[in-house]
Scaffold this motif. Structure first.
Motif: not given
Length: 117
Positions: A18-20, A23-25, A30-35
């Motif tokens: 669940v934590l993994g 974290s992946a999502i 975060i990467n999509r927001s910075k794209s």
């Protein structure tokens, strides 16, 4: 809950998975927001396989507001469960089994306890 010992019965590998996944999502968001993608807004991960997200802006704003209100109501409900456990000194599952157990099991329990004749 912690009070009735339910969390200790869950396999630790489940919590790791669940934590993994969470974290992946989160890292994907975060990467999509910075794209710099113009279509991105918080919570929009580009996943809508059933196509339920409205196309026009007014309906989108209405759905976003409904989602916020639903989340706030859920937080109030969970807080109410915590208060109920604190006051009654027993788990919410024991106090309100009809929320957590199958209907047939709950009815059988009430029938055998003398509530129903």
């Amino acid at each position: 809950s912690i009070r009735n010992g339910g969390l200790g019965k869950v396999n630790p590998f489940y919590w790791i998975a669940v934590l993994g996944a969470a974290s992946a999502i989160e890292f994907y968001g975060i990467n999509r927001s910075k794209s710099g993608d113009e279509s991105y807004f918080p919570g929009n991960l580009g996943f809508d396989p059933l196509g339920v997200y409205p196309k026009n802006e007014a309906d989108q704003k209405n759905m976003q507001l409904a989602e916020i209100k639903n989340g706030r109501l859920a937080m109030i409900a969970i807080f109410g469960f915590a208060i109920q456990e604190f006051v009654s000194k027993s788990g919410v599952i024991d106090e309100t089994p009809f929320f957590f157990l199958p209907l047939a099991e709950t009815l059988k329990m009430y029938t055998n306890s003398g509530y129903l004749n």
